[in-house]
Scaffold this motif. Structure first.
Motif, PDB file in Angstrom:
ATOM      1  N   GLY A 358      38.759  59.525  37.475  1.00  0.00           N
ATOM      2  CA  GLY A 358      37.364  59.332  37.873  1.00  0.00           C
ATOM      3  C   GLY A 358      36.445  59.853  36.793  1.00  0.00           C
ATOM      4  O   GLY A 358      36.516  61.033  36.414  1.00  0.00           O
ATOM      5  N   LEU A 359      35.579  59.007  36.261  1.00  0.00           N
ATOM      6  CA  LEU A 359      34.741  59.426  35.137  1.00  0.00           C
ATOM      7  C   LEU A 359      33.762  60.531  35.528  1.00  0.00           C
ATOM      8  O   LEU A 359      33.408  61.368  34.693  1.00  0.00           O
ATOM      9  CB  LEU A 359      33.974  58.223  34.583  1.00  0.00           C
ATOM     10  N   GLY A 360      33.320  60.541  36.790  1.00  0.00           N
ATOM     11  CA  GLY A 360      32.403  61.607  37.216  1.00  0.00           C
ATOM     12  C   GLY A 360      33.015  62.986  37.075  1.00  0.00           C
ATOM     13  O   GLY A 360      32.502  63.845  36.343  1.00  0.00           O
ATOM     14  N   ILE A 382      25.058  64.406  28.736  1.00  0.00           N
ATOM     15  CA  ILE A 382      26.082  63.400  29.068  1.00  0.00           C
ATOM     16  C   ILE A 382      25.481  62.422  30.073  1.00  0.00           C
ATOM     17  O   ILE A 382      24.968  62.823  31.117  1.00  0.00           O
ATOM     18  CB  ILE A 382      27.346  64.054  29.648  1.00  0.00           C
ATOM     19  N   VAL A 383      25.545  61.131  29.740  1.00  0.00           N
ATOM     20  CA  VAL A 383      24.989  60.068  30.584  1.00  0.00           C
ATOM     21  C   VAL A 383      26.123  59.110  30.953  1.00  0.00           C
ATOM     22  O   VAL A 383      26.781  58.556  30.070  1.00  0.00           O
ATOM     23  CB  VAL A 383      23.871  59.292  29.859  1.00  0.00           C
ATOM     24  N   ASP A 384      26.334  58.911  32.253  1.00  0.00           N
ATOM     25  CA  ASP A 384      27.380  58.000  32.726  1.00  0.00           C
ATOM     26  C   ASP A 384      26.722  56.753  33.306  1.00  0.00           C
ATOM     27  O   ASP A 384      26.153  56.780  34.393  1.00  0.00           O
ATOM     28  CB  ASP A 384      28.238  58.692  33.795  1.00  0.00           C
ATOM     29  N   ALA A 389      32.958  55.182  37.578  1.00  0.00           N
ATOM     30  CA  ALA A 389      34.129  54.327  37.773  1.00  0.00           C
ATOM     31  C   ALA A 389      35.416  55.130  37.654  1.00  0.00           C
ATOM     32  O   ALA A 389      35.465  56.171  36.983  1.00  0.00           O
ATOM     33  CB  ALA A 389      34.129  53.194  36.738  1.00  0.00           C
ATOM     34  N   THR A 390      36.469  54.631  38.305  1.00  0.00           N
ATOM     35  CA  THR A 390      37.797  55.227  38.199  1.00  0.00           C
ATOM     36  C   THR A 390      38.678  54.301  37.380  1.00  0.00           C
ATOM     37  O   THR A 390      38.916  53.157  37.780  1.00  0.00           O
ATOM     38  CB  THR A 390      38.418  55.455  39.589  1.00  0.00           C
ATOM     39  N   LEU A 391      39.139  54.781  36.216  1.00  0.00           N
ATOM     40  CA  LEU A 391      39.874  53.953  35.273  1.00  0.00           C
ATOM     41  C   LEU A 391      41.201  54.602  34.920  1.00  0.00           C
ATOM     42  O   LEU A 391      41.397  55.806  35.144  1.00  0.00           O
ATOM     43  CB  LEU A 391      39.061  53.730  33.991  1.00  0.00           C
ATOM     44  N   MET A 392      42.097  53.805  34.342  1.00  0.00           N
ATOM     45  CA  MET A 392      43.371  54.326  33.841  1.00  0.00           C
ATOM     46  C   MET A 392      43.150  54.844  32.425  1.00  0.00           C
ATOM     47  O   MET A 392      43.011  54.062  31.479  1.00  0.00           O
ATOM     48  CB  MET A 392      44.431  53.231  33.857  1.00  0.00           C
ATOM     49  N   ARG A 422      27.136  59.084  25.805  1.00  0.00           N
ATOM     50  CA  ARG A 422      26.811  58.042  26.783  1.00  0.00           C
ATOM     51  C   ARG A 422      28.058  57.205  27.044  1.00  0.00           C
ATOM     52  O   ARG A 422      28.707  56.726  26.117  1.00  0.00           O
ATOM     53  CB  ARG A 422      25.680  57.153  26.285  1.00  0.00           C
ATOM     54  N   VAL A 423      28.385  57.038  28.315  1.00  0.00           N
ATOM     55  CA  VAL A 423      29.564  56.263  28.717  1.00  0.00           C
ATOM     56  C   VAL A 423      29.084  55.000  29.420  1.00  0.00           C
ATOM     57  O   VAL A 423      28.266  55.071  30.344  1.00  0.00           O
ATOM     58  CB  VAL A 423      30.479  57.074  29.651  1.00  0.00           C
ATOM     59  N   ALA A 424      29.590  53.841  28.975  1.00  0.00           N
ATOM     60  CA  ALA A 424      29.117  52.576  29.536  1.00  0.00           C
ATOM     61  C   ALA A 424      30.226  51.540  29.502  1.00  0.00           C
ATOM     62  O   ALA A 424      31.187  51.653  28.730  1.00  0.00           O
ATOM     63  CB  ALA A 424      27.895  52.066  28.769  1.00  0.00           C
ATOM     64  N   SER A 425      30.080  50.532  30.349  1.00  0.00           N
ATOM     65  CA  SER A 425      30.992  49.383  30.352  1.00  0.00           C
ATOM     66  C   SER A 425      30.472  48.347  29.362  1.00  0.00           C
ATOM     67  O   SER A 425      29.269  48.066  29.326  1.00  0.00           O
ATOM     68  CB  SER A 425      31.080  48.775  31.752  1.00  0.00           C
ATOM     69  N   VAL A 426      31.374  47.793  28.567  1.00  0.00           N
ATOM     70  CA  VAL A 426      31.016  46.717  27.642  1.00  0.00           C
ATOM     71  C   VAL A 426      31.672  45.444  28.153  1.00  0.00           C
ATOM     72  O   VAL A 426      32.858  45.192  27.931  1.00  0.00           O
ATOM     73  CB  VAL A 426      31.480  47.031  26.202  1.00  0.00           C
TER      74      VAL A 426
END
Length: 625
Positions: A358-360, A382-384, A389-392, A422-426
């Protein structure tokens, strides 16, 4: 109901298959030729029907019955459309119109035109003022009109067949996981299977008539333009490029059209590229390990000797100056040992162990660790942007990589400043960890040698292995590292890792166990049953695919990577149909084995041997690799 309708029409109709056996005839056909019952039943042969008609004198007196039958059967076997008019033995005149069927076979329509012929004769007899040639011409025109009507019917049938064929072709192409298109010489689309937006998200689906540059955009069009020009000149090509708008890796094949323009086949190979990067990095690591293992072994022995001798000198009664030299030598030897350990990690490295993360919570823990390593005059923000999201992800390796970047940024800032992560989906393809700082940024030399081992801008304080280790760990996961300077100043480094959503915990259900070892299969089956699952088993990838297609209700696939036969567990994963249940992998292969390295970038992987507790944790998403 169809037969009732056919029986109402005034024409006689027959349909024979491609073996010239009767499929269907209407009542008018039986009445017109007064056929016995056995010749109007399905399966009756065309040859028997013709023989009956010849023997009864339908075609007049024919000296050789069999020759006459054979002539008409051979003519029918050509399956060519035809139209003719003939007078029957009973004095009536019929037209015969035949047309082949697209699936094979033959349909024939017989029309009694006796009255039409009588009217033509009456017209000739009573119209003496008309020129005989004109009358003959009128009769010819009437016959030609009947032939034209038959031809129009054949053309209409051909048009229907072509329309159906085009519909089937379009349906087939639209089901393919690729974009198929045709470009005219003006570079405008003349055909598209409407799959472009699934291969390159953000593009329109209806592109017929549009120019390819307007559809793809400036960057993508520039990447494909040289190959398109070559295709329009008659040269085929296959190439791969990165579509920056969607962050997808696209493979394109151009095939020249013999008449005009070019055909285009585009496929998304992002996951394939990620896997290939992981495999390539594994090969490089294996080669580096082979080259350095012998040297590192000997160097470790030398350092051990040096450390032992310096320790003996340190216990002697030496002047202060000598003690300082001994202490400096010990520090240098220990530093050499640290370098050997870090080189070993870079070449053979820690295993890639993705787990449900879990990224949080991960970023909260990282903030605590990183903030403790920063002085009070440097802030960490830190900016999410993923929404937690929960990732592998490999928690430990990722944390080490980010901490390495934070410490580098701290050293670059020097005095007061700020660091932002900063964490983001691309495009749902990558998860990007982008770190920026307010320092001076990278010099050109630093950018050119960012991932070169032992290159450092810190003088004697740096080892030059930090970014190289980050690059190695990220590449091992099938990701990318990008180094540059932020537009507003300062350095910017981004880690892009494959976006792999963590599987949900598995509830008890029907599990397909794919394992070629009978003993292991029995052991794992018992563990799964103890966890409340029902189990069906397979030993090969092909057998597993058959069971998936035939057995409803499968909720999970648990497969070994190495299987009996030619297919592997990864092959099984790639060949799963849409909507298939989630697939988990297990293996006893070494972590540096190419198949293992490829598997961990694609699906959760459980290392053998394992017990029931480890399997349960694995199915809950708490343990992998």
């Amino acid at each position: 109901m169809t037969m009732a309708g056919l029986n109402l029409i005034q024409q006689a109709l027959t349909i024979y298959d491609n073996d010239l056996r009767l499929v269907l005839c209407n009542r008018r056909f039986v009445e017109m030729f007064d056929l016995p019952h056995h010749l109007n039943e399905p399966g009756a042969t065309f040859e028997d029907t013709i023989r009956f008609l010849v023997e009864r004198g339908e075609y007049g007196h024919l000296p050789d019955t069999e020759a006459a039958v054979r002539e008409r059967v051979d003519q029918a076997m050509t399956f060519q459309p035809h139209y003719l008019e003939r007078e029957r033995a009973n004095g009536r005149t019929i037209s015969v119109e035949g047309s082949p069927l697209p699936e094979g076979g033959w349909v024939t329509v017989y029309t009694d035109i006796t009255e039409i012929k009588a009217q033509e004769a009456l017209l000739r007899a009573r119209s003496e003022e008309l020129n005989a040639q004109l009358l003959t011409r009128a009769e010819e025109l009437s016959a030609a009109n009947r032939k034209l009507s038959a031809t129009n019917a054949a053309l209409a049938e051909a048009k229907r067949e072509l329309t159906a064929m085009e519909a089937r072709t379009r349906t087939t192409t639209e089901m393919m996981p690729a974009h198929i298109a045709h470009l005219g010489p003006d570079r405008r689309y003349t055909f598209s299977n409407r799959r472009l937006n699934s291969i390159m998200p953000g593009r329109p689906s209806n592109i017929i008539g549009l120019h390819i540059a307007d559809v793809l955009g400036t960057q993508a069009y520039r990447a494909i333009q040289p190959y398109l020009e070559a295709a329009l000149k008659g040269r085929s090509s296959v190439f791969t490029f990165t579509d920056e708008a969607s962050s997808r890796r696209i493979r394109v094949a151009f095939t020249p059209d013999r008449h005009d323009g070019a055909y285009v086949l585009s496929t998304d190979v992002t996951e394939e590229t990620q896997t290939r990067v992981a495999l390539a990095q594994t090969r490089r690591r294996a080669l580096a390990a082979q080259m350095t293992s012998g040297m590192a072994h000997d160097f470790s022995n030398l350092l051990t000797i040096i450390l032992g001798m310096q320790a003996q000198l340190g216990r002697m009664d030496l002047p202060d100056r000598a003690r300082d030299l001994v202490s400096a030598t010990l520090n240098a030897a220990r530093r050499g040992g640290d370098l050997l350990n870090r080189i070993a990690e870079m070449t053979t490295g820690p295993e890639h162990r993705p787990t449900a993360t879990g990224l949080g919570p991960f970023l909260a823990d990282f903030s605590t660790i990183a903030t403790a390593a920063l002085p009070s005059y440097i802030t960490l923000d830190i900016v999410d942007d993923t929404g937690g999201a929960t990732l592998m992800l490999d928690r430990g390796t990722l944390q080490d990589s980010l901490l390495n970047l934070v410490l580098n940024a701290r050293d670059a800032i020097g005095t007061e400043g700020a660091i932002t992560l900063r964490v983001a989906s691309v495009k749902d393809t990558w998860v990007e960890f982008a770190l920026t700082d307010t320092g001076p940024g990278f010099s050109q030399a630093a950018l050119d040698n960012a991932f070169t081992p032992f290159f450092t801008t810190k003088g004697g304080e740096g080892s030059g292995l930090g970014l190289a280790m980050v690059y190695n760990a990220t590449s091992l996961a099938g990701g990318q590292v990008r180094v540059g300077n932020a537009p507003g100043g300062g350095a910017r480094i981004s880690l892009r890792l494959p976006w792999r959503g963590a599987p949900r915990p598995v509830d008890p259900g029907l599990v397909l166990l794919v394992e070629d070892s009978a003993d292991l299969r029995r052991s794992v089956r018992d563990m799964l049953r103890d966890l409340g699952h029902a189990v069906i088993e397979a030993t090969t990838a092909d057998e597993a695919l058959d069971l998936i297609a035939q057995v409803p209700g499968i909720t999970l696939i648990l497969s070994d990577i190495s299987l009996e036969g030619t297919g592997t567990g990864i092959d099984l994963l790639d060949r799963l149909p849409a909507g298939a249940p989630p697939c988990y992998l297990m293996t006893s292969l070494r972590p540096d084995h190419p198949l293992h390295a490829a598997a961990v970038t694609r699906a959760p992987v459980l290392r053998k041997p394992f017990g029931a507790e480890a399997l349960a944790a694995y199915l809950r998403g708490e343990q992998a690799a």
